[in-house]
Design a protein around this motif. Structure first.
Motif, PDB file in Angstrom:
ATOM      1  N   SER A 172       0.764  -1.237  -0.211  1.00  0.00           N
ATOM      2  CA  SER A 172       0.096  -0.143   0.179  1.00  0.00           C
ATOM      3  C   SER A 172       0.889   1.315   0.091  1.00  0.00           C
ATOM      4  O   SER A 172       1.922   1.168   0.584  1.00  0.00           O
ATOM      5  CB  SER A 172      -0.846  -0.073   1.261  1.00  0.00           C
ATOM      6  N   ASN A 173       0.294   2.307  -0.377  1.00  0.00           N
ATOM      7  CA  ASN A 173       0.637   3.562  -0.388  1.00  0.00           C
ATOM      8  C   ASN A 173       0.263   4.429   0.751  1.00  0.00           C
ATOM      9  O   ASN A 173      -0.964   4.825   0.332  1.00  0.00           O
ATOM     10  CB  ASN A 173       0.969   4.235  -1.760  1.00  0.00           C
ATOM     11  N   ASP A 174       0.851   4.714   1.836  1.00  0.00           N
ATOM     12  CA  ASP A 174       0.124   5.597   2.829  1.00  0.00           C
ATOM     13  C   ASP A 174       0.775   7.049   2.699  1.00  0.00           C
ATOM     14  O   ASP A 174       1.986   7.226   2.767  1.00  0.00           O
ATOM     15  CB  ASP A 174       0.587   4.846   4.127  1.00  0.00           C
ATOM     16  N   PHE A 175      -0.306   7.789   2.753  1.00  0.00           N
ATOM     17  CA  PHE A 175       0.071   9.335   2.559  1.00  0.00           C
ATOM     18  C   PHE A 175      -0.424   9.819   4.361  1.00  0.00           C
ATOM     19  O   PHE A 175      -1.219   9.233   4.693  1.00  0.00           O
ATOM     20  CB  PHE A 175      -0.892   9.942   1.665  1.00  0.00           C
ATOM     21  N   HIS A 176       0.330  10.757   4.800  1.00  0.00           N
ATOM     22  CA  HIS A 176       0.184  11.361   6.170  1.00  0.00           C
ATOM     23  C   HIS A 176       0.539  12.934   5.640  1.00  0.00           C
ATOM     24  O   HIS A 176       1.404  13.302   5.526  1.00  0.00           O
ATOM     25  CB  HIS A 176       1.094  11.112   7.140  1.00  0.00           C
ATOM     26  N   LEU A 177      -0.845  13.632   5.764  1.00  0.00           N
ATOM     27  CA  LEU A 177      -1.037  14.796   5.138  1.00  0.00           C
ATOM     28  C   LEU A 177      -1.581  16.075   6.060  1.00  0.00           C
ATOM     29  O   LEU A 177      -1.970  15.658   6.970  1.00  0.00           O
ATOM     30  CB  LEU A 177      -1.705  14.756   3.997  1.00  0.00           C
ATOM     31  N   THR A 178      -0.867  17.073   5.826  1.00  0.00           N
ATOM     32  CA  THR A 178      -1.262  18.412   6.874  1.00  0.00           C
ATOM     33  C   THR A 178      -1.518  19.631   5.923  1.00  0.00           C
ATOM     34  O   THR A 178      -0.867  19.882   4.872  1.00  0.00           O
ATOM     35  CB  THR A 178      -0.078  18.739   7.536  1.00  0.00           C
ATOM     36  N   ARG A 179      -2.662  20.021   6.143  1.00  0.00           N
ATOM     37  CA  ARG A 179      -3.060  21.062   5.212  1.00  0.00           C
ATOM     38  C   ARG A 179      -2.101  22.322   5.187  1.00  0.00           C
ATOM     39  O   ARG A 179      -1.615  22.710   6.393  1.00  0.00           O
ATOM     40  CB  ARG A 179      -4.502  21.743   5.729  1.00  0.00           C
ATOM     41  N   VAL A 180      -1.961  22.905   4.313  1.00  0.00           N
ATOM     42  CA  VAL A 180      -1.077  24.100   3.978  1.00  0.00           C
ATOM     43  C   VAL A 180      -1.962  25.372   4.508  1.00  0.00           C
ATOM     44  O   VAL A 180      -2.958  25.378   3.825  1.00  0.00           O
ATOM     45  CB  VAL A 180      -0.536  24.298   2.646  1.00  0.00           C
ATOM     46  N   ALA A 181      -1.399  26.220   5.376  1.00  0.00           N
ATOM     47  CA  ALA A 181      -2.112  27.149   5.711  1.00  0.00           C
ATOM     48  C   ALA A 181      -2.220  28.491   4.446  1.00  0.00           C
ATOM     49  O   ALA A 181      -1.087  28.381   3.816  1.00  0.00           O
ATOM     50  CB  ALA A 181      -1.263  27.909   6.918  1.00  0.00           C
ATOM     51  N   ALA A 182      -3.441  28.776   4.467  1.00  0.00           N
ATOM     52  CA  ALA A 182      -3.653  29.896   3.602  1.00  0.00           C
ATOM     53  C   ALA A 182      -2.824  30.976   3.873  1.00  0.00           C
ATOM     54  O   ALA A 182      -2.717  31.445   5.062  1.00  0.00           O
ATOM     55  CB  ALA A 182      -5.242  30.262   3.359  1.00  0.00           C
TER      56      ALA A 182
END
Length: 183
Positions: A172-182
């Motif tokens: 599997s390809n697991d992504f761990h993401l955080t929103r980029v602040a505007a």
């Protein structure tokens, strides 16, 4: 008098025997209903991802960028992975009838399709199952096969995409993401 009391006792026992299972079923029903999610609710959850995200992907935690955009007058959520690279891919999420579907345009040149599994999804996690596709033989060729999208709050998001080849899961390809602040 004994017969009347005995009749009342028997009637009360019968009423209790019939009522208790019904009350137990009612007590379970709201919990089950609250766990269920429909296509429209899941689609609105995807819309909440609109914007840019950064983080890591894969077992080597490679840098990853993902962008979500709402398009087609609000009827499609577009997900772009690894924009501007040789591995750029796009997934389009849309509602068709009462189903939430997704088509993944893979850098491998194939187009697997997915369908939301409402029974396994919740307000925290969306589960997509393989639902066919084009440009490959799922019993032989490598392809993305299913996905779990975890909503960990407004600004944290995890996704796990299973990869199949030869008809079997290979990883599997697991992504761990955080929103980029505007800005």
């Amino acid at each position: 008098m004994k017969k009347i009391t005995l009749c009342w006792f028997a009637a009360a026992a019968l009423l209790a025997a019939l009522t208790v299972p019904a009350l137990r079923a009612q007590a379970r029903e709201p919990e089950h209903i609250s766990e269920m999610i429909n296509a429209r609710t899941a689609f609105h959850m995807l819309k909440s991802l609109a914007g840019s995200w950064t983080g890591t992907a894969g077992t080597d935690n490679a840098p990853a960028t993902v962008t979500y955009r709402i398009t087609a007058n609000g009827h499609v959520v577009t997900e772009v992975l690894f924009a501007g690279t040789d591995h750029e891919m796009m997934t389009l999420y849309y509602i068709q009838g009462s189903d939430l579907l997704a088509t993944h345009y893979c850098s491998m040149g194939n187009r697997p399709q997915f369908k939301l599994d409402s029974g396994k999804s919740s307000l925290k996690e969306l589960v997509f199952n393989f639902d066919g596709g084009n440009g490959f033989d799922p019993g032989k060729d490598g392809h993305v096969h299913d996905a779990k999208l975890d909503f960990n709050g407004r600004d944290k998001f995890d996704a796990s995409w299973s990869f199949y080849s030869g008809g079997e899961k290979r990883g599997s390809n697991d992504f761990h993401l955080t929103r980029v602040a505007a800005k």
